[in-house]
Enzyme design. Structure first.
Site, PDB file in Angstrom:
ATOM      1  N   ASN A   7       0.875  -1.173   0.000  1.00 55.10           N
ATOM      2  CA  ASN A   7       0.000   0.000   0.000  1.00 55.10           C
ATOM      3  C   ASN A   7       0.914   1.225   0.000  1.00 55.10           C
ATOM      4  O   ASN A   7       1.467   1.604   1.024  1.00 55.10           O
ATOM      5  CB  ASN A   7      -0.880  -0.040   1.256  1.00 55.10           C
ATOM      6  N   LYS A  14       3.280   0.681   3.108  1.00 57.54           N
ATOM      7  CA  LYS A  14       2.938  -0.367   4.080  1.00 57.54           C
ATOM      8  C   LYS A  14       3.026  -1.707   3.359  1.00 57.54           C
ATOM      9  O   LYS A  14       2.712  -1.783   2.167  1.00 57.54           O
ATOM     10  CB  LYS A  14       1.493  -0.195   4.563  1.00 57.54           C
ATOM     11  N   ARG A  92      -2.794  -1.953  -3.331  1.00 62.60           N
ATOM     12  CA  ARG A  92      -4.003  -1.175  -3.082  1.00 62.60           C
ATOM     13  C   ARG A  92      -3.948   0.055  -3.996  1.00 62.60           C
ATOM     14  O   ARG A  92      -2.979   0.806  -3.970  1.00 62.60           O
ATOM     15  CB  ARG A  92      -4.051  -0.726  -1.631  1.00 62.60           C
ATOM     16  N   HIS A 181     -12.976   2.766   0.198  1.00 53.30           N
ATOM     17  CA  HIS A 181     -12.981   1.707   1.224  1.00 53.30           C
ATOM     18  C   HIS A 181     -13.689   0.443   0.708  1.00 53.30           C
ATOM     19  O   HIS A 181     -14.156  -0.369   1.504  1.00 53.30           O
ATOM     20  CB  HIS A 181     -13.738   2.119   2.511  1.00 53.30           C
ATOM     21  N   LEU A 210     -15.683   2.924  10.145  1.00 48.37           N
ATOM     22  CA  LEU A 210     -15.441   4.161  10.889  1.00 48.37           C
ATOM     23  C   LEU A 210     -13.996   4.202  11.376  1.00 48.37           C
ATOM     24  O   LEU A 210     -13.683   3.819  12.505  1.00 48.37           O
ATOM     25  CB  LEU A 210     -16.416   4.257  12.086  1.00 48.37           C
ATOM     26  N   GLY A 211     -13.111   4.616  10.496  1.00 45.08           N
ATOM     27  CA  GLY A 211     -11.703   4.777  10.859  1.00 45.08           C
ATOM     28  C   GLY A 211     -11.363   6.252  10.851  1.00 45.08           C
ATOM     29  O   GLY A 211     -12.226   7.080  11.133  1.00 45.08           O
ATOM     30  N   ASN A 212     -10.121   6.583  10.497  1.00 42.08           N
ATOM     31  CA  ASN A 212      -9.774   7.995  10.310  1.00 42.08           C
ATOM     32  C   ASN A 212     -10.624   8.579   9.204  1.00 42.08           C
ATOM     33  O   ASN A 212     -11.210   9.637   9.337  1.00 42.08           O
ATOM     34  CB  ASN A 212      -8.308   8.096   9.906  1.00 42.08           C
ATOM     35  N   GLY A 213     -10.633   7.872   8.085  1.00 42.48           N
ATOM     36  CA  GLY A 213     -11.619   8.129   7.048  1.00 42.48           C
ATOM     37  C   GLY A 213     -12.809   7.256   7.390  1.00 42.48           C
ATOM     38  O   GLY A 213     -12.642   6.214   8.030  1.00 42.48           O
ATOM     39  N   ARG A 242     -11.831  15.244   7.936  1.00 37.57           N
ATOM     40  CA  ARG A 242     -12.629  15.641   6.765  1.00 37.57           C
ATOM     41  C   ARG A 242     -14.040  16.019   7.195  1.00 37.57           C
ATOM     42  O   ARG A 242     -14.627  15.378   8.062  1.00 37.57           O
ATOM     43  CB  ARG A 242     -12.717  14.494   5.753  1.00 37.57           C
ATOM     44  N   ASP A 285      -8.316  12.247  16.746  1.00 35.65           N
ATOM     45  CA  ASP A 285      -8.485  10.869  17.210  1.00 35.65           C
ATOM     46  C   ASP A 285      -9.664  10.791  18.185  1.00 35.65           C
ATOM     47  O   ASP A 285      -9.680  11.481  19.206  1.00 35.65           O
ATOM     48  CB  ASP A 285      -7.186  10.411  17.890  1.00 35.65           C
ATOM     49  N   ARG A 287     -10.382   8.738  20.338  1.00 32.68           N
ATOM     50  CA  ARG A 287      -9.993   8.355  21.707  1.00 32.68           C
ATOM     51  C   ARG A 287      -9.705   9.596  22.545  1.00 32.68           C
ATOM     52  O   ARG A 287     -10.147   9.701  23.698  1.00 32.68           O
ATOM     53  CB  ARG A 287      -8.750   7.458  21.689  1.00 32.68           C
ATOM     54  N   GLU A 387      -8.140  -5.307   5.168  1.00 29.34           N
ATOM     55  CA  GLU A 387      -8.011  -4.970   3.751  1.00 29.34           C
ATOM     56  C   GLU A 387      -6.820  -5.674   3.109  1.00 29.34           C
ATOM     57  O   GLU A 387      -6.880  -6.084   1.953  1.00 29.34           O
ATOM     58  CB  GLU A 387      -7.888  -3.443   3.595  1.00 29.34           C
TER      59      GLU A 387
HETATM   60  P1  ADP Z   1      -7.233   4.301   9.159  1.00 25.22           P
HETATM   61  O1  ADP Z   1      -8.565   4.891   8.835  1.00 25.22           O
HETATM   62  O2  ADP Z   1      -6.113   5.306   9.126  1.00 25.22           O
HETATM   63  O3  ADP Z   1      -6.935   3.013   8.461  1.00 25.22           O
HETATM   64  P2  ADP Z   1      -8.140   2.998  11.579  1.00 25.22           P
HETATM   65  O4  ADP Z   1      -9.213   2.258  10.881  1.00 25.22           O
HETATM   66  O5  ADP Z   1      -7.196   2.206  12.425  1.00 25.22           O
HETATM   67  O6  ADP Z   1      -7.253   3.923  10.678  1.00 25.22           O
HETATM   68  O7  ADP Z   1      -8.850   4.096  12.513  1.00 25.22           O
HETATM   69  C1  ADP Z   1      -8.120   4.911  13.348  1.00 25.22           C
HETATM   70  C2  ADP Z   1      -9.089   5.779  14.139  1.00 25.22           C
HETATM   71  O8  ADP Z   1     -10.021   4.957  14.841  1.00 25.22           O
HETATM   72  C3  ADP Z   1      -8.426   6.617  15.221  1.00 25.22           C
HETATM   73  O9  ADP Z   1      -7.960   7.856  14.729  1.00 25.22           O
HETATM   74  C4  ADP Z   1      -9.546   6.818  16.215  1.00 25.22           C
HETATM   75  O10 ADP Z   1     -10.328   7.929  15.843  1.00 25.22           O
HETATM   76  C5  ADP Z   1     -10.385   5.574  16.058  1.00 25.22           C
HETATM   77  N1  ADP Z   1     -10.165   4.615  17.168  1.00 25.22           N
HETATM   78  C6  ADP Z   1      -9.272   3.619  17.248  1.00 25.22           C
HETATM   79  N2  ADP Z   1      -9.370   2.981  18.450  1.00 25.22           N
HETATM   80  C7  ADP Z   1     -10.348   3.607  19.133  1.00 25.22           C
HETATM   81  C8  ADP Z   1     -10.942   3.450  20.425  1.00 25.22           C
HETATM   82  N3  ADP Z   1     -10.537   2.505  21.271  1.00 25.22           N
HETATM   83  N4  ADP Z   1     -11.927   4.286  20.773  1.00 25.22           N
HETATM   84  C9  ADP Z   1     -12.337   5.261  19.950  1.00 25.22           C
HETATM   85  N5  ADP Z   1     -11.838   5.459  18.723  1.00 25.22           N
HETATM   86  C10 ADP Z   1     -10.861   4.651  18.320  1.00 25.22           C
END
Ligand code: ADP
Length: 400
Positions: A7, A14, A92, A181, A210-213, A242, A285, A287, A387
């Site tokens: 990737n 990666k 990817r 995605h 529900l990640g960063n994106g 975003r 983030d 968290r 992925e």
């Molecule tokens: P990417 O989208 O970069 O591939 P990920 O799918 O790993 O990354 O998502 C990362 C995001 O997920 C973090 O920035 C954070 O917002 C959220 N996240 C990860 N672990 C937790 C958690 N324990 N509680 C709340 N949010 C979390």
């Protein structure tokens, strides 16, 4: 069959290497960051639990693939006897437009298409292409396969993918909703059907990545009907940095007030908005934002509510698109790990069939699991996405 997955991003590469014949075991994985910037570092870990971290002399993707190859053969931390053990490389690739809708062998013609598609993904496709060319140079003769983020969404009908813009921009400039995605949505929809014990081609599923994106997809009988991201990954729900859906007129006003160029406005929407902009604590983030909200920070609590509300709205919309729902799937960083966010998203949806089991929801586990009550008409799943494995499987299938 040993498959390497690459990737390649703007400043990182990666990688994960799988032994597909041995229960798809991860032999090694890692990443090289800050390529082309000072302080380039590499993290490498193998299946024996051995790790190497530190600065590496990497200036471009070709150096990166070279050093990955050296580590894979290393007498101490290596996992291969010879680079000829690698039977194919899966890449990817972000944007395939309407031109590539399946995993594809990356011959000269396919690479040209990846290049053409860069018109709609100027920050991604050129880097993906550099990753492919680096592999060709360092691992000559090994087939390269492209797996596209947009491919799974190719089944969306025109009513889902067209914008309300003059039609010529679709016809002449390919401006339409593509979605991203896709590899993750496809992987977790399939895994949810397997966990449920019903065939994918008989199910209505909403996948919430529900990640960063972040994006959601409405999947009927295994085919994507709609997804929340658009011509770029900016549309849809609120994300880490975003904005998600915004009235475009708001941007024009801000551009006028602040004298912003189109690139500056693009950066405002992609890099300074979303949770980062709403919570205003210097972090995107969830968290950090959840921790601050717990301490009483009102803007953080509000940002989390806005985030959950937008996801909830898409779930409602996609239930209408699908004409019902069998399974709601949460995946990626926040979807897999934040029980409070999951609870906030489905709060109040009991009346339309989504009943969360609070104690199941609170369990932390890396395994696919059901978090709805036994009598919930619609199942709620948490499915860890993978992925890299999905790319390795698609690559093995194509070359195998
Ligand atoms: P990417 O989208 O970069 O591939 P990920 O799918 O790993 O990354 O998502 C990362 C995001 O997920 C973090 O920035 C954070 O917002 C959220 N996240 C990860 N672990 C937790 C958690 N324990 N509680 C709340 N949010 C979390």
């Amino acid at each position: 069959m040993v498959i390497l997955v690459i990737n390649a991003g703007s400043s990182s590469v990666k990688f994960t290497i799988f032994d597909m014949a041995n229960q798809k075991k991860v032999l090694a994985s890692g990443l090289i960051e800050r390529i082309g910037i000072e302080g380039t570092t590499m993290k490498y870990a193998n299946h024996r639990g051995e790790e190497v971290k530190g600065e590496v002399p990497v200036k471009n993707p070709q150096d990166a693939v070279k050093i990955i190859s050296e580590r894979l053969l290393d007498s101490k931390v290596g996992v291969l006897k010879s680079l000829s053990d690698i039977k194919a490389i899966g890449h990817r690739i972000v944007q395939g437009m309407e031109k590539i809708q399946e995993p594809i062998l990356l011959n000269a013609e396919a690479k040209n298409i990846v290049r053409e598609c860069a018109v709609l993904a100027p920050l991604h496709n050129p880097h993906n292409l550099m990753g492919i060319e680096a592999c060709e140079a360092v691992l000559p003769g090994v087939p390269n396969v492209g797996v596209f983020d947009t491919a799974f969404h190719a089944t969306m009908p025109p009513e889902a993918y067209l914008y309300g813009l003059p039609y010529k921009y679709y016809e002449n400039n390919h401006i339409r909703r593509y979605g991203f995605h896709g590899t993750s949505h496809a992987y977790v929809a399939k895994a949810a059907a397997a966990l449920d014990g019903r065939p994918l081609d008989k199910l209505k599923i909403i996948t919430a990545h529900l990640g960063n994106g972040a994006s959601l997809a409405a999947v009927k009988n295994g085919q994507c009907q709609d997804t929340s991201m658009g011509v770029t990954p900016l549309e849809g729900v609120i994300m880490g940095t975003r904005s998600g859906d915004v009235d475009p007129s708001a941007i024009f006003q801000i551009m006028k007030w602040e004298n912003l160029t189109p690139d500056e406005a693009d950066s405002l929407l992609n890099k300074k908005s979303g949770i980062l902009g709403l919570a205003n604590i210097g972090s995107s983030d969830l968290r950090d934002v959840e921790a601050e909200a717990d301490k009483g920070n009102k803007l953080c609590a509000q940002a989390l509510k806005v985030y959950a509300y937008r996801v909830k709205k898409y779930i409602g919309a996609y239930m209408a698109v699908l004409g019902g729902l069998d399974i709601l799937v949460f995946t990626a960083g926040a979807g897999e790990n934040s029980s409070t966010m999951r609870a906030a998203i489905v709060a109040g949806l009991e009346g339309i069939g989504l009943k969360l089991d609070a104690s199941k929801n609170s369990v932390r586990s890396p395994e696919p699991r059901v978090i709805s009550t036994d009598d919930s008409p619609i199942k709620i799943h948490v499915i860890p996405t993978n992925e890299e494995l999905a790319i390795a499987e698609a690559t093995a299938k194509l070359v195998g």
